[in-house]
Design an enzyme around this catalytic site. Structure first.
Site, PDB file in Angstrom:
ATOM      1  N   LYS A  83      39.736  38.334  40.368  1.00 54.05           N
ATOM      2  CA  LYS A  83      39.111  38.561  39.055  1.00 54.05           C
ATOM      3  C   LYS A  83      38.199  39.785  39.182  1.00 54.05           C
ATOM      4  O   LYS A  83      37.256  39.794  39.984  1.00 54.05           O
ATOM      5  CB  LYS A  83      38.303  37.311  38.689  1.00 54.05           C
ATOM      6  CG  LYS A  83      38.318  36.977  37.224  1.00 54.05           C
ATOM      7  CD  LYS A  83      37.733  35.580  37.022  1.00 54.05           C
ATOM      8  CE  LYS A  83      37.493  35.291  35.564  1.00 54.05           C
ATOM      9  NZ  LYS A  83      36.753  34.033  35.396  1.00 54.05           N
TER      10      LYS A  83
HETATM   11  O1  G3P Z   1      35.494  31.856  33.129  1.00 58.78           O
HETATM   12  C1  G3P Z   1      34.970  32.671  32.130  1.00 58.78           C
HETATM   13  C2  G3P Z   1      34.657  31.990  30.815  1.00 58.78           C
HETATM   14  O2  G3P Z   1      35.591  31.013  30.503  1.00 58.78           O
HETATM   15  C3  G3P Z   1      33.222  31.619  30.627  1.00 58.78           C
HETATM   16  O3  G3P Z   1      32.990  30.761  29.540  1.00 58.78           O
HETATM   17  O4  G3P Z   1      31.524  29.320  28.164  1.00 58.78           O
HETATM   18  O5  G3P Z   1      30.526  30.717  30.014  1.00 58.78           O
HETATM   19  O6  G3P Z   1      31.358  31.785  27.924  1.00 58.78           O
HETATM   20  P1  G3P Z   1      31.526  30.639  28.881  1.00 58.78           P
END
Ligand code: G3P
Length: 214
Positions: A83
């Site tokens: 990533k």
């Molecule tokens: O893995 C990245 C992403 O899914 C993060 O989600 O909820 O922290 O914006 P969030």
């Protein structure tokens, strides 16, 4: 649509995997920190549980540093996907990863131009963050729609991985719009299984079952 779980919690990963719905896993530095464990230990355990793409994120800001991490993590297992952040340095690292056949997921994508560049260089996955756009009063799902159109227009093979999914509507709309993958936290996976009429139906069947002569 493939389903990835967005967590570094191996218990959650095991449970989702046991449900038979899991195609892969995404992690990020915040999720690793939440697990309270060492990065490498977590990734090494996850690859033993799930036979699918497992995203491991680099933290270097320059492409040389990113590549050092990428080559190290890619050696853990052939399912490990590197990533990389959506930056100029991230794109440089992406180009090298593509030439070395290292699988990639470009993260923190917030507009369709970024996604077009990512697709052009040849990433395996692009991760547009829906929830974080909604958080700042932009419609996250519009981004998925735009990327789908652009990728279809030009036959770009990069898979659209809808990320930052916070609720079942995000999941549903991602599927309707044609995202290739949705990465979801365990809380949302559980919500996807539920319907009050399912619970009510089970309750009624069990009540009626009591009346059946034994
Ligand atoms: O893995 C990245 C992403 O899914 C993060 O989600 O909820 O922290 O914006 P969030």
């Amino acid at each position: 649509m493939k389903i990835f779980i967005d967590t570094a919690d191996v218990q959650e990963i095991r449970e989702a995997n046991d449900m038979g719905i899991l195609d892969g896993v995404t992690t990020n530095p915040s999720l690793i920190a939440k697990s309270g464990r060492k990065f490498r230990d977590v990734i090494e355990e996850i690859v033993k549980i799930v036979d699918g793409p497992i995203s491991a994120e680099v933290v270097s800001l320059d492409h040389e540093g990113m590549m050092k991490e990428a080559r190290e993590y890619a050696k853990i297992h052939s399912n490990v996907v590197i990533k990389l952040p959506m930056t100029v340095e991230g794109l440089k690292a992406l180009k090298i990863c593509v030439s070395e056949k290292i699988k990639t997921n470009i993260t923190l994508v917030f507009n369709a131009n970024q996604a077009l560049l990512v697709g052009k260089v040849g990433a395996t996955f692009v991760s547009p963050f829906i929830g974080r756009l909604d958080d700042i009063s932009q419609i996250g799902m519009d981004l998925i729609r735009q990327i789908r159109t652009i990728y279809n227009n030009y036959g770009i093979k990069t898979q659209i991985l809808a990320a930052s999914i916070r609720n079942p509507i995000h999941f549903l709309e991602s599927a309707l719009v044609g995202a290739d993958v949705a990465t979801v936290p365990m809380s949302v996976i559980k919500q996807l299984t539920q319907h009050p009429l399912t619970d009510l139906g089970i309750e009624r069947f069990l009540k009626d079952w009591e009346k059946v002569p034994k």
